[in-house]
Design an enzyme around this catalytic site. Structure first.
Site, short mmCIF file in Angstrom:
data_model
loop_
_atom_site.label_atom_id
_atom_site.label_comp_id
_atom_site.label_asym_id
_atom_site.label_seq_id
_atom_site.Cartn_x
_atom_site.Cartn_y
_atom_site.Cartn_z
CB CYS A 137 -0.87 -0.02 1.26
SG CYS A 137 -1.87 1.46 1.48
CB CYS A 171 -2.84 4.17 -5.62
SG CYS A 171 -4.21 3.44 -4.69
N1 DGL Z 1 -3.99 0.85 -2.07
C1 DGL Z 1 -3.58 1.99 -1.32
C2 DGL Z 1 -2.33 2.62 -1.91
O1 DGL Z 1 -1.55 1.95 -2.60
C3 DGL Z 1 -4.58 3.10 -1.13
C4 DGL Z 1 -5.98 2.80 -0.90
C5 DGL Z 1 -6.61 3.66 0.16
O2 DGL Z 1 -6.79 4.87 -0.02
O3 DGL Z 1 -6.91 3.05 1.17
O4 DGL Z 1 -2.07 3.76 -1.68
#
Ligand code: DGL
Length: 274
Positions: A74, A193
């Site tokens: 993440c 993301c």
């Molecule tokens: N998947 C997360 C990232 O790579 C973000 C998702 C979220 O905002 O929770 O930043």
């Protein structure tokens, strides 16, 4: 004697599954324990303190379930919590355990991919505000010009399966246009993301073919493979039965329904609370 356990993979929700699927393709022999904190997602608009607190809780949960190594798949958590966890928390929890993120592995290769030297970063508000990509790229490719753009609507659109609707496509088009308006020389767009790879195909249809769209999954998987080769003691603590288990803090049936879209295979998860 070292303990043996699965490699932990964490994300606020479904996005980390796009990374896990590439890791499993490259390193199928290991066991993996995926944790999605879906009940508290999205993290992208949350404060530094809250993202740090939630991420640390998740990492501790994965440690308590036997993981010696955790990959934070993440960007928002990697941007806002990883360094503090590595520097302040790990020495107190267990100095043999390791936590890795997704920003540094990506920053290491981005500079080599651009011909114009201009790169666009699409990410959550939290990742953009943290400036983590600017800081890391400055280390590995100081001459690369980086422009960032936050897409706060994308994670909710994806999580709610509305990204293919006409309204969803309009949001995506608008954000891409705003990024390219900031710097028309961009020839690499980084999907910074882990939710965004779901949109890669669509994005490629609305941008010039001279622009490369980069997902992180393969890069993170390659860097993890290198890391395990270089850290033999840690590698020995990773169990190898080729099994994957999924945990979610939300309803597991809801998770399973959506998760297959991100993972590319059927997912059966277990609901947990922490
Ligand atoms: N998947 C997360 C990232 O790579 C973000 C998702 C979220 O905002 O929770 O930043």
């Amino acid at each position: 004697m070292s303990k043996i356990g699965p490699i932990g993979v964490f994300d606020s929700g479904y996005g980390g599954l796009t990374v896990l699927s590439e890791i499993v393709k490259q390193l199928p022999e290991y066991d993996y324990l995926y944790l999605g904190d879906n009940a508290r997602a999205p993290y992208g608009t949350r404060s530094f303190e809250v993202v740090y607190e939630y991420t640390l809780e998740a990492v501790k949960e994965l440690f308590s379930r036997g993981c010696e190594l955790v990959v934070i798949a993440c960007n928002t958590s990697s941007a806002k919590a990883l360094r503090t966890i590595q520097q302040n928390d790990l020495p107190q929890i267990d100095s043999h355990k390791r936590v890795l993120g997704v920003i540094r592995p990506s920053a290491e290769v981005i500079g080599d991919l651009t011909k114009t030297g201009h790169v666009g970063i699409l990410a959550t508000e939290g990742t953009v505000k943290s400036q983590s990509y600017l800081i890391e790229l400055q280390k590995f490719s100081p001459s690369t010009k980086v422009v960032q753009h936050a897409c706060p609507m994308w994670v909710p659109l994806i999580e709610n399966n509305r990204h293919e609707s006409e309204a969803g496509k309009l949001f995506i088009q608008e954000d891409i246009q705003q990024l390219l308006d900031k710097d028309p020389k961009i020839d690499v767009i980084v999907l910074a993301c882990t939710h965004y790879p779901i949109l890669k195909q669509y994005i490629e249809t609305i941008i010039p073919s001279s622009i490369q769209v980069l997902s992180q999954g393969k890069i993170v998987a390659e860097k993890l493979s290198d890391y395990l080769k270089r850290h033999h003691e840690l590698e020995k603590t990773c169990s190898k039965n080729g099994e994957i288990h999924f945990l979610t803090t939300e309803n597991s049936l809801d998770f399973d329904r959506k998760a297959s879209m991100f993972f590319g295979k059927t997912v059966v998860s277990e609901h947990i609370k922490f």
